[in-house]
Design a protein around this motif. Structure first.
Motif, PDB file in Angstrom:
ATOM      1  N   GLY A 145      11.744 -64.826  74.261  1.00 53.18           N
ATOM      2  CA  GLY A 145      13.093 -64.375  73.909  1.00 53.18           C
ATOM      3  C   GLY A 145      13.498 -63.128  74.665  1.00 53.18           C
ATOM      4  O   GLY A 145      14.628 -63.027  75.179  1.00 53.18           O
ATOM      5  N   ILE A 146      12.591 -62.172  74.756  1.00 57.83           N
ATOM      6  CA  ILE A 146      12.878 -60.945  75.507  1.00 57.83           C
ATOM      7  C   ILE A 146      13.063 -61.270  76.989  1.00 57.83           C
ATOM      8  O   ILE A 146      13.969 -60.753  77.647  1.00 57.83           O
ATOM      9  CB  ILE A 146      11.759 -59.908  75.294  1.00 57.83           C
TER      10      ILE A 146
ATOM     11  N   ALA B  28      14.064 -64.121  78.351  1.00 54.78           N
ATOM     12  CA  ALA B  28      15.342 -64.808  78.565  1.00 54.78           C
ATOM     13  C   ALA B  28      16.510 -63.819  78.506  1.00 54.78           C
ATOM     14  O   ALA B  28      17.472 -63.937  79.279  1.00 54.78           O
ATOM     15  CB  ALA B  28      15.529 -65.922  77.538  1.00 54.78           C
ATOM     16  N   GLY B  29      16.412 -62.850  77.619  1.00 54.07           N
ATOM     17  CA  GLY B  29      17.467 -61.834  77.537  1.00 54.07           C
ATOM     18  C   GLY B  29      17.541 -60.974  78.785  1.00 54.07           C
ATOM     19  O   GLY B  29      18.624 -60.681  79.294  1.00 54.07           O
ATOM     20  N   ILE B  30      16.384 -60.580  79.297  1.00 56.40           N
ATOM     21  CA  ILE B  30      16.349 -59.768  80.516  1.00 56.40           C
ATOM     22  C   ILE B  30      16.891 -60.570  81.703  1.00 56.40           C
ATOM     23  O   ILE B  30      17.617 -60.038  82.549  1.00 56.40           O
ATOM     24  CB  ILE B  30      14.922 -59.266  80.785  1.00 56.40           C
TER      25      ILE B  30
ATOM     26  N   ALA C  21      19.147 -62.963  81.568  1.00 56.61           N
ATOM     27  CA  ALA C  21      20.602 -63.059  81.429  1.00 56.61           C
ATOM     28  C   ALA C  21      21.281 -61.755  81.833  1.00 56.61           C
ATOM     29  O   ALA C  21      22.318 -61.771  82.518  1.00 56.61           O
ATOM     30  CB  ALA C  21      20.964 -63.421  79.991  1.00 56.61           C
ATOM     31  N   ILE C  22      20.701 -60.633  81.438  1.00 58.81           N
ATOM     32  CA  ILE C  22      21.269 -59.339  81.823  1.00 58.81           C
ATOM     33  C   ILE C  22      21.210 -59.158  83.334  1.00 58.81           C
ATOM     34  O   ILE C  22      22.182 -58.734  83.971  1.00 58.81           O
ATOM     35  CB  ILE C  22      20.531 -58.189  81.098  1.00 58.81           C
TER      36      ILE C  22
ATOM     37  N   SER D 236      17.888 -67.500  87.952  1.00 59.68           N
ATOM     38  CA  SER D 236      17.955 -67.211  86.525  1.00 59.68           C
ATOM     39  C   SER D 236      17.708 -68.468  85.692  1.00 59.68           C
ATOM     40  O   SER D 236      17.060 -68.401  84.641  1.00 59.68           O
ATOM     41  CB  SER D 236      19.299 -66.573  86.157  1.00 59.68           C
TER      42      SER D 236
ATOM     43  N   VAL E 204      14.701 -68.932  82.927  1.00 57.74           N
ATOM     44  CA  VAL E 204      14.944 -69.365  81.550  1.00 57.74           C
ATOM     45  C   VAL E 204      14.110 -70.598  81.220  1.00 57.74           C
ATOM     46  O   VAL E 204      13.579 -70.723  80.116  1.00 57.74           O
ATOM     47  CB  VAL E 204      16.452 -69.619  81.318  1.00 57.74           C
TER      48      VAL E 204
ATOM     49  N   CYS F 159      10.712 -69.407  80.449  1.00 52.47           N
ATOM     50  CA  CYS F 159      10.694 -68.834  79.101  1.00 52.47           C
ATOM     51  C   CYS F 159      10.659 -69.930  78.040  1.00 52.47           C
ATOM     52  O   CYS F 159       9.949 -69.803  77.031  1.00 52.47           O
ATOM     53  CB  CYS F 159      11.909 -67.932  78.882  1.00 52.47           C
TER      54      CYS F 159
END
Length: 84
Positions: free
Chosen positions: A17-18, A20-22, A24-25, A67, A71, A74
């Motif tokens: 989860g972390i 995938a968030g990084i 996306a950012i 990206s 993902v 992840c």
């Protein structure tokens, strides 16, 4: 034994989860920077707008591919088999 499996699965889900968030950012920042710099380049040299726009779209597509790959990695980590 069961608690270690649950703990490792929990850490894997949290890490995925972390991650995938990084991703996306990072993709958002990269594409935003490309767009901003392309607009600045077009404003400085309007006659090169076609070349700048083509290069911008190719680089944006490459960022999206990287990206998407991250993902998918992840998701593979999150949905992995945790039987030890």
């Amino acid at each position: 034994m069961l608690t270690s499996i649950l703990l490792s699965a929990g850490f894997a889900l949290m890490g995925a989860g972390i991650g995938a968030g990084i991703v996306a950012i990072g993709a958002g920042l990269g594409i935003g920077r490309i767009g901003g710099q392309a607009m600045e380049g077009i404003a400085r040299q309007p006659e090169a707008a076609g070349k700048i726009q083509t290069a911008m779209l190719i680089i944006a597509a490459l960022i999206e591919v990287v990206s998407l790959f991250a993902v998918v990695v992840c998701l593979l980590i999150a949905l992995g088999d945790y039987t030890f």
